[in-house]
Motif scaffolding. Structure first.
Motif, short mmCIF file in Angstrom:
data_model
loop_
_atom_site.label_atom_id
_atom_site.label_comp_id
_atom_site.label_asym_id
_atom_site.label_seq_id
_atom_site.Cartn_x
_atom_site.Cartn_y
_atom_site.Cartn_z
N ASP A 58 0.83 -1.21 0.00
CA ASP A 58 0.00 0.00 0.00
C ASP A 58 0.87 1.26 0.00
O ASP A 58 0.51 2.26 -0.63
N PHE A 59 2.00 1.23 0.70
CA PHE A 59 2.93 2.36 0.67
C PHE A 59 3.48 2.55 -0.75
O PHE A 59 3.56 3.68 -1.25
N TYR A 60 3.83 1.45 -1.41
CA TYR A 60 4.33 1.55 -2.78
C TYR A 60 3.26 2.12 -3.70
O TYR A 60 3.55 2.97 -4.55
N PHE A 61 2.01 1.66 -3.54
CA PHE A 61 0.92 2.21 -4.36
C PHE A 61 0.81 3.72 -4.15
O PHE A 61 0.61 4.47 -5.10
N PHE A 62 0.95 4.15 -2.91
CA PHE A 62 0.89 5.58 -2.61
C PHE A 62 1.99 6.33 -3.35
O PHE A 62 1.75 7.39 -3.94
N THR A 63 3.21 5.78 -3.35
CA THR A 63 4.32 6.46 -4.03
C THR A 63 4.15 6.43 -5.54
O THR A 63 4.74 7.25 -6.24
N TRP A 64 3.35 5.49 -6.05
CA TRP A 64 3.11 5.40 -7.49
C TRP A 64 1.93 6.26 -7.94
O TRP A 64 1.59 6.28 -9.11
N GLY A 65 1.26 6.90 -7.01
CA GLY A 65 0.10 7.71 -7.37
C GLY A 65 -1.19 6.93 -7.40
O GLY A 65 -2.18 7.39 -7.97
N GLY A 66 -1.22 5.77 -6.80
CA GLY A 66 -2.43 4.95 -6.75
C GLY A 66 -2.18 3.54 -7.25
O GLY A 66 -1.13 3.25 -7.84
N LYS A 67 -3.15 2.68 -6.98
CA LYS A 67 -3.06 1.29 -7.44
C LYS A 67 -3.11 1.23 -8.96
O LYS A 67 -3.94 1.89 -9.57
N PRO A 68 -2.27 0.42 -9.57
CA PRO A 68 -2.33 0.27 -11.02
C PRO A 68 -3.71 -0.19 -11.52
O PRO A 68 -4.15 0.27 -12.57
N SER A 69 -4.37 -1.06 -10.78
CA SER A 69 -5.69 -1.52 -11.22
C SER A 69 -6.68 -0.36 -11.27
O SER A 69 -7.46 -0.23 -12.22
N PHE A 70 -6.65 0.50 -10.26
CA PHE A 70 -7.52 1.68 -10.25
C PHE A 70 -7.17 2.60 -11.40
O PHE A 70 -8.03 3.07 -12.14
N ARG A 71 -5.89 2.87 -11.57
CA ARG A 71 -5.45 3.83 -12.58
C ARG A 71 -5.75 3.33 -14.00
O ARG A 71 -6.20 4.10 -14.83
N LEU A 72 -5.51 2.05 -14.26
CA LEU A 72 -5.77 1.53 -15.61
C LEU A 72 -7.26 1.48 -15.91
O LEU A 72 -7.68 1.74 -17.05
N LEU A 73 -8.07 1.15 -14.91
CA LEU A 73 -9.52 1.16 -15.13
C LEU A 73 -10.06 2.57 -15.35
O LEU A 73 -11.13 2.75 -15.92
N CYS A 86 -10.11 0.54 -21.52
CA CYS A 86 -10.56 0.67 -20.12
C CYS A 86 -12.07 0.86 -20.01
O CYS A 86 -12.70 0.27 -19.14
N GLU A 87 -12.66 1.67 -20.88
CA GLU A 87 -14.10 1.95 -20.76
C GLU A 87 -14.92 0.70 -21.03
O GLU A 87 -15.86 0.40 -20.29
N LYS A 88 -14.59 -0.03 -22.08
CA LYS A 88 -15.31 -1.27 -22.41
C LYS A 88 -15.15 -2.30 -21.29
O LYS A 88 -16.11 -2.94 -20.86
N THR A 89 -13.92 -2.44 -20.80
CA THR A 89 -13.65 -3.40 -19.73
C THR A 89 -14.39 -3.02 -18.46
O THR A 89 -15.00 -3.87 -17.81
N LYS A 90 -14.33 -1.77 -18.10
CA LYS A 90 -15.01 -1.31 -16.89
C LYS A 90 -16.52 -1.50 -17.00
O LYS A 90 -17.18 -1.91 -16.05
N GLU A 91 -17.06 -1.26 -18.17
CA GLU A 91 -18.50 -1.45 -18.41
C GLU A 91 -18.88 -2.92 -18.21
O GLU A 91 -19.88 -3.23 -17.55
N LEU A 92 -18.08 -3.84 -18.75
CA LEU A 92 -18.34 -5.27 -18.59
C LEU A 92 -18.20 -5.69 -17.12
O LEU A 92 -19.00 -6.49 -16.62
N LEU A 93 -17.20 -5.16 -16.45
CA LEU A 93 -17.01 -5.50 -15.04
C LEU A 93 -18.15 -4.97 -14.18
O LEU A 93 -18.63 -5.66 -13.28
N LEU A 94 -18.60 -3.75 -14.45
CA LEU A 94 -19.70 -3.18 -13.68
C LEU A 94 -20.99 -3.97 -13.87
O LEU A 94 -21.81 -4.06 -12.95
N ALA A 95 -21.17 -4.54 -15.06
CA ALA A 95 -22.36 -5.35 -15.32
C ALA A 95 -22.37 -6.62 -14.47
O ALA A 95 -23.44 -7.15 -14.15
N GLU A 96 -21.20 -7.10 -14.09
CA GLU A 96 -21.09 -8.32 -13.28
C GLU A 96 -21.03 -8.03 -11.78
O GLU A 96 -21.22 -8.93 -10.98
#
Length: 192
Positions: A58-73, A86-96
């Motif tokens: 979590d400290f490393y994520f903080f130094t990177w500006g956030g979690k890569p999963s959050f940032r890529l989504l 990212c938009e298509k993937t996020k849309e499919l994930l939100l549907a599930e």
């Protein structure tokens, strides 16, 4: 017990680095006749470093500006790693997902799909990230110890700070590569 490359990379290498640091700081010369006990000690130290690297994530994520999963989504990659769907993937994930699902939950769904495929690329990227994370923790620990013991010698700063930055950046890139691979595998499964 079967050792995989991951076990060797993520435990023995960092463990030996810490062991060599301890021997050097203690003024004890390396004894080639002690290789088997050194290996056992290195494996233990490597497991400790692996645990610490997990705790520091979590400290490393903080130094990177956030979690890569959050940032890529959110469509925010880094200079070497972009995820253009990212938009298509996020849309499919939100549907599930359940309503108001957070990014961690969405990425967890993608991981379930990716891990169910037993895709060797996903496992390889995860292993590479775990190794980079434990190396980052090992270098961070070693740099703190060496600089604190030699804080008046500029050469330690000149060598250790660039090395720390390089392994920090490489660890960040490895996590982004892994995250992108998981999301890509998920999208590929959903599109087929």
């Amino acid at each position: 017990m079967n050792f995989k490359a991951y076990d060797i990379l993520s435990s023995l290498i960092p463990g030996f680095l810490i062991l060599l640091l301890a021997l050097k700081l203690g003024g004890t010369p390396f004894d080639k006749d002690m290789v088997i006990p050194y290996t056992a000690i290195a494996f233990l130290l490597g497991n400790v470093m692996n645990t610490l690297s997990s705790w520091l994530e979590d400290f490393y994520f903080f130094t990177w500006g956030g979690k890569p999963s959050f940032r890529l989504l959110e469509g925010k990659g880094i200079w070497k790693v972009k995820f253009y769907h990212c938009e298509k993937t996020k849309e499919l994930l939100l549907a599930e997902a359940k309503p108001n699902a957070c990014h961690d939950e969405l990425f967890s769904i993608a991981m379930q799909y990716a891990n169910a495929q037993k895709d060797p690329r996903v496992e390889d990227f995860n292993t590479a990230y775990a190794f980079a994370r434990v190396i980052l923790t090992t270098v961070l620990f070693g740099a703190i110890v060496l600089i604190s013991r030699n804080y008046l010698d500029w050469r330690y700063y000149a060598v250790l700070i660039p090395i720390l930055f390089i392994v920090w950046l490489r660890c960040k890139q490895r996590n982004y590569y892994y995250t992108r691979e998981v999301l890509s595998v998920y999208l590929k499964i959903k599109n087929s």
